[in-house]
Design an enzyme around this catalytic site. Structure first.
Site, short mmCIF file in Angstrom:
data_model
loop_
_atom_site.label_atom_id
_atom_site.label_comp_id
_atom_site.label_asym_id
_atom_site.label_seq_id
_atom_site.Cartn_x
_atom_site.Cartn_y
_atom_site.Cartn_z
N ARG A 241 -0.29 -8.84 13.84
CA ARG A 241 -0.68 -8.46 12.61
C ARG A 241 -1.64 -9.33 11.82
NH1 ARG A 241 4.01 -5.78 10.81
NH2 ARG A 241 2.96 -3.90 9.67
N ARG B 172 11.05 -5.93 4.51
CA ARG B 172 10.97 -4.52 4.50
C ARG B 172 11.96 -4.02 5.82
NH1 ARG B 172 5.49 -2.03 5.30
NH2 ARG B 172 5.30 -3.29 7.84
N ARG C 156 11.51 -1.84 10.53
CA ARG C 156 10.37 -1.30 12.52
C ARG C 156 10.52 -2.43 13.19
NH1 ARG C 156 5.87 0.26 8.12
NH2 ARG C 156 4.20 -0.68 10.25
N LYS D 261 0.72 -1.31 -0.11
CA LYS D 261 0.02 -0.28 -0.54
C LYS D 261 0.48 1.40 -0.06
CE LYS D 261 -1.99 -1.21 3.64
NZ LYS D 261 -1.66 -2.40 3.95
N ARG E 46 -9.61 0.64 8.49
CA ARG E 46 -9.46 -0.91 8.73
C ARG E 46 -10.09 -1.74 9.84
NH1 ARG E 46 -2.92 0.20 8.72
NH2 ARG E 46 -1.67 -1.63 8.43
P1 ADP Z 1 1.00 -1.37 7.93
O1 ADP Z 1 2.24 -0.53 6.22
O2 ADP Z 1 2.17 -2.43 7.85
O3 ADP Z 1 -0.17 -2.12 6.70
P2 ADP Z 1 0.75 0.56 9.28
O4 ADP Z 1 2.11 1.98 9.14
O5 ADP Z 1 -0.12 0.68 8.43
O6 ADP Z 1 1.43 -0.56 8.62
O7 ADP Z 1 0.71 0.78 10.07
C1 ADP Z 1 1.47 0.37 12.02
C2 ADP Z 1 0.33 -0.04 12.43
O8 ADP Z 1 -1.00 1.53 13.17
C3 ADP Z 1 -0.73 -0.69 12.32
O9 ADP Z 1 -0.24 -2.30 12.82
C4 ADP Z 1 -1.69 -0.62 13.44
O10 ADP Z 1 -1.42 -0.78 14.35
C5 ADP Z 1 -1.82 1.12 13.50
N1 ADP Z 1 -2.83 1.48 12.08
C6 ADP Z 1 -2.51 1.87 11.67
N2 ADP Z 1 -3.59 2.10 10.47
C7 ADP Z 1 -4.71 2.66 11.87
C8 ADP Z 1 -6.24 2.18 11.47
N3 ADP Z 1 -6.49 2.77 10.15
N4 ADP Z 1 -6.74 1.70 12.57
C9 ADP Z 1 -6.00 0.39 13.61
N5 ADP Z 1 -4.17 1.06 13.53
C10 ADP Z 1 -3.96 1.84 12.81
P1 ADP Z 2 2.71 -1.73 3.65
O1 ADP Z 2 2.10 -0.56 3.86
O2 ADP Z 2 1.06 -2.55 2.44
O3 ADP Z 2 2.30 -2.28 4.69
P2 ADP Z 2 4.66 -1.68 1.83
O4 ADP Z 2 4.25 -0.73 0.66
O5 ADP Z 2 5.81 -1.06 3.11
O6 ADP Z 2 3.28 -2.54 2.69
O7 ADP Z 2 5.73 -3.27 1.23
C1 ADP Z 2 6.30 -3.82 2.05
C2 ADP Z 2 7.12 -4.64 1.44
O8 ADP Z 2 6.93 -5.19 0.08
C3 ADP Z 2 8.03 -3.26 1.22
O9 ADP Z 2 9.40 -3.64 1.37
C4 ADP Z 2 8.74 -3.39 0.20
O10 ADP Z 2 9.27 -2.84 -0.74
C5 ADP Z 2 7.59 -4.53 -0.96
N1 ADP Z 2 7.34 -4.86 -1.90
C6 ADP Z 2 6.09 -3.72 -2.10
N2 ADP Z 2 5.63 -3.52 -3.12
C7 ADP Z 2 5.90 -5.15 -4.10
C8 ADP Z 2 5.56 -5.81 -5.04
N3 ADP Z 2 5.20 -5.64 -5.89
N4 ADP Z 2 7.04 -6.51 -5.18
C9 ADP Z 2 7.82 -6.91 -4.63
N5 ADP Z 2 7.93 -6.19 -3.35
C10 ADP Z 2 6.99 -5.23 -2.73
#
Ligand code: ADP
Ligand code: ADP
Ligand code: ZN
Length: 215
Positions: free
Chosen positions: A171, A127, A160, A13, A88
């Site tokens: 998660r 990541r 992270r 995302k 979420r």
């Molecule tokens: P990821 O990119 O791995 O999906 P985020 O950076 O979006 O993680 O979020 C990190 C953490 O922040 C989540 O695991 C959750 O604990 C919290 N968080 C983020 N967005 C939300 C939301 N919309 N509702 C509840 N918790 C959230």
């Molecule tokens: P989210 O915001 O949904 O948690 P991220 O954008 O941080 O996800 O991506 C999670 C991990 O996967 C990062 O290390 C990123 O560089 C990698 N990644 C993202 N998109 C792709 C893809 N299409 N193919 C392979 N690796 C990816």
């Protein structure tokens, strides 16, 4: 354009959001980034959110919806926005509909980036992020050019805290229980777009742009 990015943690995302926000010239709003900024600054919100984030749980809805409402009321959201990681939960989605309705707006599309759990685990454990400018890398799929320092600012990249193995599992459970139902929520509203998140980053971007009618 008012867009939502859905998907498991690690689905890509954030990676897509940065590219799409720049192409579409709309602000990228990540609740995760807002929480991390507050944790770094040591604010009250940050302290509360950290308790939940550290154990792989979602931050409670009442805390989360407030920050999104404030952010959406800023002038740069007038012509659209890209929400990354919000909503979420179903109550968050209902709240968002309500807030937008009061502003005479609605969501155009919810884009689900579909990635199976086994791939998610590899993505999250590999990541790495730049603690200075927030750019996201992957040790295998998308490594920094010089190994372990950020391409942009040469700061050492880090893992992270919530990307450690034990927390990843929690998660994923939270995702399946609380977030996955949003797929049907937006499908029923006729707003859902699904893309195969296991493809290359650039390919996913072009599929999304095509699906929302840009290019
Ligand atoms: P990821 O990119 O791995 O999906 P985020 O950076 O979006 O993680 O979020 C990190 C953490 O922040 C989540 O695991 C959750 O604990 C919290 N968080 C983020 N967005 C939300 C939301 N919309 N509702 C509840 N918790 C959230
Ligand atoms: P989210 O915001 O949904 O948690 P991220 O954008 O941080 O996800 O991506 C999670 C991990 O996967 C990062 O290390 C990123 O560089 C990698 N990644 C993202 N998109 C792709 C893809 N299409 N193919 C392979 N690796 C990816
Ligand atoms: Zn950097």
């Amino acid at each position: 354009m008012r867009l939502i990015l859905l998907g498991a943690p690690g689905a890509g995302k954030g990676t897509q959001a940065v590219i799409l926000a720049e192409k579409l010239k709309i602000p990228h709003i990540s609740t995760g980034d807002i929480f991390r900024a507050n944790i770094k600054e040591g604010t009250e919100l940050g302290k509360k959110a950290k308790e939940f984030i550290d154990r792989g749980a979602l931050v409670p809805d009442d805390i989360t919806v407030g920050i999104v409402k404030d952010r959406l009321s800023k002038p740069d959201c007038k012509n659209g926005f890209l929400l990354d990681g919000f909503p979420r939960t179903i109550p968050q989605a209902e709240y968002l509909d309500d807030v937008l309705c009061k502003m005479n707006m609605s969501v155009d599309y919810a884009i689900n980036i579909d990635v199976p759990d086994d791939v998610i685990i590899k993505r999250l454990s590999g990541r790495r992020v730049c603690p200075a400018c927030g750019i996201t890398y992957h040790i295998v799929n998308n490594p920094p050019q010089q190994g372990d320092v950020c391409d942009g600012c040469v700061t050492g990249v880090v893992q992270r805290d919530d990307d450690k193995e034990e927390t990843i599992q929690k998660r994923l459970i939270a995702y399946h229980e609380q977030t996955e139902p949003l797929i049907d929520y937006y499908k029923n509203k006729g707003k859902l777009i699904v893309v195969d998140g296991t493809k290359e980053i650039e390919e996913i971007t072009s599929e999304i742009l095509k699906a929302i009618g840009v290019v």
